[in-house]
Design a protein around this motif. Structure first.
Motif, PDB file in Angstrom:
ATOM      1  N   PHE A   1       0.830  -1.207   0.000  1.00 13.67           N
ATOM      2  CA  PHE A   1       0.000   0.000   0.000  1.00 13.67           C
ATOM      3  C   PHE A   1       0.861   1.253   0.000  1.00 13.67           C
ATOM      4  O   PHE A   1       0.651   2.168  -0.800  1.00 13.67           O
ATOM      5  CB  PHE A   1      -0.929  -0.026   1.224  1.00 13.67           C
ATOM      6  CG  PHE A   1      -1.765   1.214   1.371  1.00 13.67           C
ATOM      7  CD1 PHE A   1      -2.863   1.419   0.553  1.00 13.67           C
ATOM      8  CD2 PHE A   1      -1.453   2.166   2.320  1.00 13.67           C
ATOM      9  CE1 PHE A   1      -3.641   2.561   0.689  1.00 13.67           C
ATOM     10  CE2 PHE A   1      -2.219   3.313   2.460  1.00 13.67           C
ATOM     11  CZ  PHE A   1      -3.312   3.503   1.639  1.00 13.67           C
ATOM     12  N   LEU A   2       1.865   1.294   0.878  1.00 10.49           N
ATOM     13  CA  LEU A   2       2.741   2.460   0.945  1.00 10.49           C
ATOM     14  C   LEU A   2       3.556   2.616  -0.334  1.00 10.49           C
ATOM     15  O   LEU A   2       3.806   3.737  -0.789  1.00 10.49           O
ATOM     16  CB  LEU A   2       3.675   2.353   2.158  1.00 10.49           C
ATOM     17  CG  LEU A   2       3.005   2.456   3.520  1.00 10.49           C
ATOM     18  CD1 LEU A   2       4.021   2.231   4.627  1.00 10.49           C
ATOM     19  CD2 LEU A   2       2.309   3.789   3.686  1.00 10.49           C
ATOM     20  N   GLY A   3       3.973   1.505  -0.932  1.00 15.11           N
ATOM     21  CA  GLY A   3       4.756   1.548  -2.155  1.00 15.11           C
ATOM     22  C   GLY A   3       3.970   2.045  -3.352  1.00 15.11           C
ATOM     23  O   GLY A   3       4.552   2.503  -4.338  1.00 15.11           O
ATOM     24  N   VAL A   4       2.649   1.953  -3.300  1.00 15.89           N
ATOM     25  CA  VAL A   4       1.811   2.464  -4.381  1.00 15.89           C
ATOM     26  C   VAL A   4       1.365   3.899  -4.089  1.00 15.89           C
ATOM     27  O   VAL A   4       1.390   4.756  -4.973  1.00 15.89           O
ATOM     28  CB  VAL A   4       0.577   1.547  -4.589  1.00 15.89           C
ATOM     29  CG1 VAL A   4      -0.413   2.188  -5.534  1.00 15.89           C
ATOM     30  CG2 VAL A   4       1.023   0.187  -5.101  1.00 15.89           C
TER      31      VAL A   4
ATOM     32  N   ILE B   1       2.617   6.327  -1.879  1.00 17.69           N
ATOM     33  CA  ILE B   1       3.618   7.395  -1.732  1.00 17.69           C
ATOM     34  C   ILE B   1       4.102   7.905  -3.091  1.00 17.69           C
ATOM     35  O   ILE B   1       4.100   9.119  -3.316  1.00 17.69           O
ATOM     36  CB  ILE B   1       4.772   6.935  -0.822  1.00 17.69           C
ATOM     37  CG1 ILE B   1       4.258   6.792   0.610  1.00 17.69           C
ATOM     38  CG2 ILE B   1       5.935   7.910  -0.887  1.00 17.69           C
ATOM     39  CD1 ILE B   1       5.255   6.211   1.586  1.00 17.69           C
ATOM     40  N   PRO B   2       4.510   7.041  -4.039  1.00 15.53           N
ATOM     41  CA  PRO B   2       4.902   7.580  -5.352  1.00 15.53           C
ATOM     42  C   PRO B   2       3.741   8.282  -6.072  1.00 15.53           C
ATOM     43  O   PRO B   2       3.950   9.292  -6.740  1.00 15.53           O
ATOM     44  CB  PRO B   2       5.354   6.353  -6.142  1.00 15.53           C
ATOM     45  CG  PRO B   2       5.709   5.343  -5.116  1.00 15.53           C
ATOM     46  CD  PRO B   2       4.791   5.593  -3.967  1.00 15.53           C
TER      47      PRO B   2
ATOM     48  N   ILE C   1       1.540  13.243  -8.290  1.00 13.98           N
ATOM     49  CA  ILE C   1       0.427  14.188  -8.393  1.00 13.98           C
ATOM     50  C   ILE C   1       0.877  15.574  -7.947  1.00 13.98           C
ATOM     51  O   ILE C   1       0.591  16.578  -8.618  1.00 13.98           O
ATOM     52  CB  ILE C   1      -0.780  13.686  -7.574  1.00 13.98           C
ATOM     53  CG1 ILE C   1      -1.395  12.473  -8.260  1.00 13.98           C
ATOM     54  CG2 ILE C   1      -1.816  14.796  -7.395  1.00 13.98           C
ATOM     55  CD1 ILE C   1      -2.484  11.788  -7.452  1.00 13.98           C
ATOM     56  N   MET C   2       1.598  15.647  -6.826  1.00 11.14           N
ATOM     57  CA  MET C   2       2.101  16.945  -6.353  1.00 11.14           C
ATOM     58  C   MET C   2       3.060  17.557  -7.374  1.00 11.14           C
ATOM     59  O   MET C   2       3.015  18.765  -7.640  1.00 11.14           O
ATOM     60  CB  MET C   2       2.789  16.779  -4.996  1.00 11.14           C
ATOM     61  CG  MET C   2       1.835  16.514  -3.866  1.00 11.14           C
ATOM     62  SD  MET C   2       2.573  16.093  -2.260  1.00 11.14           S
ATOM     63  CE  MET C   2       4.149  16.856  -2.282  1.00 11.14           C
ATOM     64  N   TRP C   3       3.927  16.737  -7.956  1.00 12.15           N
ATOM     65  CA  TRP C   3       4.876  17.205  -8.963  1.00 12.15           C
ATOM     66  C   TRP C   3       4.126  17.748 -10.183  1.00 12.15           C
ATOM     67  O   TRP C   3       4.453  18.809 -10.717  1.00 12.15           O
ATOM     68  CB  TRP C   3       5.802  16.053  -9.348  1.00 12.15           C
ATOM     69  CG  TRP C   3       6.915  16.386 -10.290  1.00 12.15           C
ATOM     70  CD1 TRP C   3       7.361  17.620 -10.649  1.00 12.15           C
ATOM     71  CD2 TRP C   3       7.738  15.451 -10.992  1.00 12.15           C
ATOM     72  NE1 TRP C   3       8.404  17.500 -11.525  1.00 12.15           N
ATOM     73  CE2 TRP C   3       8.651  16.187 -11.756  1.00 12.15           C
ATOM     74  CE3 TRP C   3       7.767  14.055 -11.042  1.00 12.15           C
ATOM     75  CZ2 TRP C   3       9.606  15.571 -12.562  1.00 12.15           C
ATOM     76  CZ3 TRP C   3       8.723  13.448 -11.841  1.00 12.15           C
ATOM     77  CH2 TRP C   3       9.627  14.199 -12.585  1.00 12.15           C
TER      78      TRP C   3
END
Length: 48
Positions: A23-26, A28-29, A34-36
């Motif tokens: 879950f975290l590996g999907v 966080i990126p 999205i922020m980028w």
């Protein structure tokens, strides 16, 4: 024999849970991309 419950460190509990790691590996990126993308769209100059 020690009857007290030993507390497992938080980081060890996170690393021992494969579904949480997945879950975290999907997530966080995805959040960073999205922020980028939002930052890139905001920095585009407005055409005149």
């Amino acid at each position: 024999m020690n009857n007290e419950k030993e507390s497992i460190p938080v980081m060890q509990r996170i690393l021992d849970n494969p579904f949480l790691l997945l879950f975290l590996g999907v997530v966080i990126p995805t959040v960073f991309y999205i922020m980028w993308g939002i930052m890139e769209i905001v920095t585009i100059p407005i055409a005149q």
